[in-house]
Design a protein around this motif. Sequence first.
Motif, PDB file in Angstrom:
ATOM      1  N   GLY A 214      11.565  -6.625 -12.618  1.00  0.00           N
ATOM      2  CA  GLY A 214      12.044  -6.500 -13.990  1.00  0.00           C
ATOM      3  C   GLY A 214      10.911  -6.505 -14.995  1.00  0.00           C
ATOM      4  N   GLY A 215      11.174  -7.050 -16.171  1.00  0.00           N
ATOM      5  CA  GLY A 215      10.194  -7.054 -17.246  1.00  0.00           C
ATOM      6  C   GLY A 215      10.372  -5.878 -18.182  1.00  0.00           C
ATOM      7  N   LYS A 216       9.467  -5.751 -19.131  1.00  0.00           N
ATOM      8  CA  LYS A 216       9.574  -4.677 -20.126  1.00  0.00           C
ATOM      9  C   LYS A 216       9.406  -3.301 -19.494  1.00  0.00           C
ATOM     10  CE  LYS A 216       8.047  -7.510 -24.022  1.00  0.00           C
ATOM     11  NZ  LYS A 216       7.032  -7.708 -25.094  1.00  0.00           N
ATOM     12  N   ASN A 217       8.596  -3.219 -18.435  1.00  0.00           N
ATOM     13  CA  ASN A 217       8.395  -1.961 -17.717  1.00  0.00           C
ATOM     14  C   ASN A 217       8.713  -2.205 -16.245  1.00  0.00           C
ATOM     15  OD1 ASN A 217       7.507   0.377 -16.442  1.00  0.00           O
ATOM     16  ND2 ASN A 217       5.776   0.649 -17.828  1.00  0.00           N
ATOM     17  N   LYS A 218       9.977  -2.093 -15.887  1.00  0.00           N
ATOM     18  CA  LYS A 218      10.389  -2.456 -14.531  1.00  0.00           C
ATOM     19  C   LYS A 218       9.805  -1.525 -13.472  1.00  0.00           C
ATOM     20  CE  LYS A 218      14.853  -0.043 -14.170  1.00  0.00           C
ATOM     21  NZ  LYS A 218      16.299  -0.242 -13.886  1.00  0.00           N
ATOM     22  N   LYS A 219       9.568  -0.268 -13.838  1.00  0.00           N
ATOM     23  CA  LYS A 219       8.985   0.658 -12.868  1.00  0.00           C
ATOM     24  C   LYS A 219       7.557   0.254 -12.524  1.00  0.00           C
ATOM     25  CE  LYS A 219      11.785   4.751 -13.803  1.00  0.00           C
ATOM     26  NZ  LYS A 219      11.775   6.188 -14.208  1.00  0.00           N
ATOM     27  N   LYS A 220       6.800  -0.157 -13.535  1.00  0.00           N
ATOM     28  CA  LYS A 220       5.432  -0.602 -13.296  1.00  0.00           C
ATOM     29  C   LYS A 220       5.413  -1.894 -12.486  1.00  0.00           C
ATOM     30  CE  LYS A 220       1.121  -1.727 -15.704  1.00  0.00           C
ATOM     31  NZ  LYS A 220       0.456  -1.867 -17.027  1.00  0.00           N
ATOM     32  N   ALA A 221       6.339  -2.805 -12.784  1.00  0.00           N
ATOM     33  CA  ALA A 221       6.395  -4.078 -12.059  1.00  0.00           C
ATOM     34  C   ALA A 221       6.791  -3.871 -10.604  1.00  0.00           C
ATOM     35  CB  ALA A 221       7.370  -5.030 -12.751  1.00  0.00           C
ATOM     36  N   GLY A 222       7.616  -2.838 -10.356  1.00  0.00           N
ATOM     37  CA  GLY A 222       7.978  -2.498  -8.988  1.00  0.00           C
ATOM     38  C   GLY A 222       8.966  -3.462  -8.354  1.00  0.00           C
ATOM     39  N   ARG A 223       9.036  -3.350  -7.022  1.00  0.00           N
ATOM     40  CA  ARG A 223       9.983  -4.184  -6.274  1.00  0.00           C
ATOM     41  C   ARG A 223       9.418  -4.658  -4.942  1.00  0.00           C
ATOM     42  NH1 ARG A 223      13.321  -0.712  -2.993  1.00  0.00           N
ATOM     43  NH2 ARG A 223      14.859  -2.374  -3.038  1.00  0.00           N
ATOM     44  N   ASP A 224       8.109  -4.646  -4.816  1.00  0.00           N
ATOM     45  CA  ASP A 224       7.484  -5.187  -3.608  1.00  0.00           C
ATOM     46  C   ASP A 224       7.495  -6.709  -3.660  1.00  0.00           C
ATOM     47  OD1 ASP A 224       7.014  -2.641  -2.791  1.00  0.00           O
ATOM     48  OD2 ASP A 224       4.831  -2.834  -2.663  1.00  0.00           O
ATOM     49  N   LEU A 225       7.792  -7.310  -2.537  1.00  0.00           N
ATOM     50  CA  LEU A 225       7.733  -8.767  -2.393  1.00  0.00           C
ATOM     51  C   LEU A 225       6.882  -9.071  -1.167  1.00  0.00           C
ATOM     52  CD1 LEU A 225       8.628 -11.690  -3.013  1.00  0.00           C
ATOM     53  CD2 LEU A 225      10.666 -11.251  -1.607  1.00  0.00           C
ATOM     54  N   GLU A 226       5.754  -9.728  -1.395  1.00  0.00           N
ATOM     55  CA  GLU A 226       4.815 -10.065  -0.328  1.00  0.00           C
ATOM     56  C   GLU A 226       4.445  -8.837   0.498  1.00  0.00           C
ATOM     57  OE1 GLU A 226       6.467 -13.488   1.729  1.00  0.00           O
ATOM     58  OE2 GLU A 226       5.575 -14.827   0.234  1.00  0.00           O
ATOM     59  N   GLY A 227       4.138  -7.750  -0.229  1.00  0.00           N
ATOM     60  CA  GLY A 227       3.584  -6.576   0.424  1.00  0.00           C
ATOM     61  C   GLY A 227       4.560  -5.578   1.008  1.00  0.00           C
ATOM     62  N   ARG A 228       5.861  -5.759   0.749  1.00  0.00           N
ATOM     63  CA  ARG A 228       6.844  -4.816   1.291  1.00  0.00           C
ATOM     64  C   ARG A 228       8.104  -4.819   0.443  1.00  0.00           C
ATOM     65  NH1 ARG A 228      10.526  -7.114   6.143  1.00  0.00           N
ATOM     66  NH2 ARG A 228      11.932  -5.748   5.001  1.00  0.00           N
ATOM     67  N   THR A 229       8.928  -3.802   0.664  1.00  0.00           N
ATOM     68  CA  THR A 229      10.246  -3.784   0.019  1.00  0.00           C
ATOM     69  C   THR A 229      11.260  -4.391   0.972  1.00  0.00           C
ATOM     70  OG1 THR A 229      10.634  -1.533   0.831  1.00  0.00           O
ATOM     71  CG2 THR A 229       9.749  -1.767  -1.399  1.00  0.00           C
ATOM     72  N   TRP A 230      12.299  -4.933   0.387  1.00  0.00           N
ATOM     73  CA  TRP A 230      13.370  -5.572   1.160  1.00  0.00           C
ATOM     74  C   TRP A 230      14.680  -4.883   0.815  1.00  0.00           C
ATOM     75  CZ3 TRP A 230      12.209  -9.709   4.480  1.00  0.00           C
ATOM     76  CH2 TRP A 230      10.885 -10.165   4.404  1.00  0.00           C
ATOM     77  N   ASP A 231      15.138  -4.031   1.722  1.00  0.00           N
ATOM     78  CA  ASP A 231      16.315  -3.191   1.483  1.00  0.00           C
ATOM     79  C   ASP A 231      17.415  -3.452   2.516  1.00  0.00           C
ATOM     80  OD1 ASP A 231      15.062  -1.976  -0.668  1.00  0.00           O
ATOM     81  OD2 ASP A 231      14.258  -0.342   0.540  1.00  0.00           O
ATOM     82  N   GLU A 232      17.505  -4.684   2.959  1.00  0.00           N
ATOM     83  CA  GLU A 232      18.506  -4.996   3.986  1.00  0.00           C
ATOM     84  C   GLU A 232      19.914  -4.836   3.408  1.00  0.00           C
ATOM     85  OE1 GLU A 232      15.560  -8.230   6.202  1.00  0.00           O
ATOM     86  OE2 GLU A 232      17.377  -8.919   5.190  1.00  0.00           O
ATOM     87  N   MET A 233      20.827  -4.413   4.262  1.00  0.00           N
ATOM     88  CA  MET A 233      22.213  -4.174   3.867  1.00  0.00           C
ATOM     89  C   MET A 233      23.141  -4.993   4.753  1.00  0.00           C
ATOM     90  SD  MET A 233      22.076  -1.973   1.335  1.00  0.00           S
ATOM     91  CE  MET A 233      23.686  -1.179   1.213  1.00  0.00           C
ATOM     92  N   PRO A 234      24.394  -5.161   4.331  1.00  0.00           N
ATOM     93  CA  PRO A 234      25.346  -5.914   5.156  1.00  0.00           C
ATOM     94  C   PRO A 234      25.466  -5.316   6.558  1.00  0.00           C
ATOM     95  CG  PRO A 234      26.261  -5.533   2.990  1.00  0.00           C
ATOM     96  CD  PRO A 234      24.995  -4.728   3.067  1.00  0.00           C
TER      97      PRO A 234
END
Length: 242
Positions: A214-234
């Motif tokens: 998030g933040g003022k520029n969410k695209k710049k902040a991104g969505r990596d957490l500890e070096g990877r994305t987390w896209d797990e689904m049910p």
Amino acid sequence: MALSSGIEWTESTWNPVTGCDKISPGCKHCYAERMAERLQAMGQPNYKHGFELTLQPQMLELPLRWKRPQTIFVNSMSDLFHKDVPLEYIRRVFDVMQRAYWHCFQVLTKRSERLAELSGKLPWPENVWMGVSVESEKYVFRIDHLRATGAKVKFLSLEPLLGPLANLDLSQMDWVIVGGESGPKSRAMDPAWVVDIRNQCGQAGVPFFFKQWGGKNKKKAGRDLEGRTWDEMPRRHLRVVA
């Protein structure tokens, strides 16, 4: 044609209700309110009343016309369990979701008390995922209300995350989404809160989806957490792939 969504955890949006009002701190900088005001200014007929709660019966059967199976966020611009949405209308929404069995529908509410109250009066088809929003410890009770429903797939949206959520009871939960607030007045999210929730999900065996910093520029902040994305689904992801 479906209304494609930029929300990372869904594919399309469907709004048989528009408008809402604020009930907890997570609502303070509501993106839907800002968007509704823009759409009203643009002359979009569904938003002639701005962000005032409005039933949109002309939109009810829209998903039945979308033949490609997809994941659909229901009422991205409102809350289906708002006190001013009649039970009869909620039932009509559920009827459409039941008939449009080839889609997965994601319903999300902050009004968990009414959700629990009405649960026994609604059908709960396999393709309806029911979730509650929890932004801080004060609103963890919403999870208990969700747990008491007849929903086959239950999920949590911990967004905007405004504080730590330690020792969550994730029993019967099928999915957890975490995200920080975005926009010009966004409130900061501590990475330690996210890591802790991720670890709790891992220990409980619950799929974890990290939406954004998030933040003022969410695209710049991104969505990596500890070096990877987390896209797990049910695990019970029932959408048929076209």
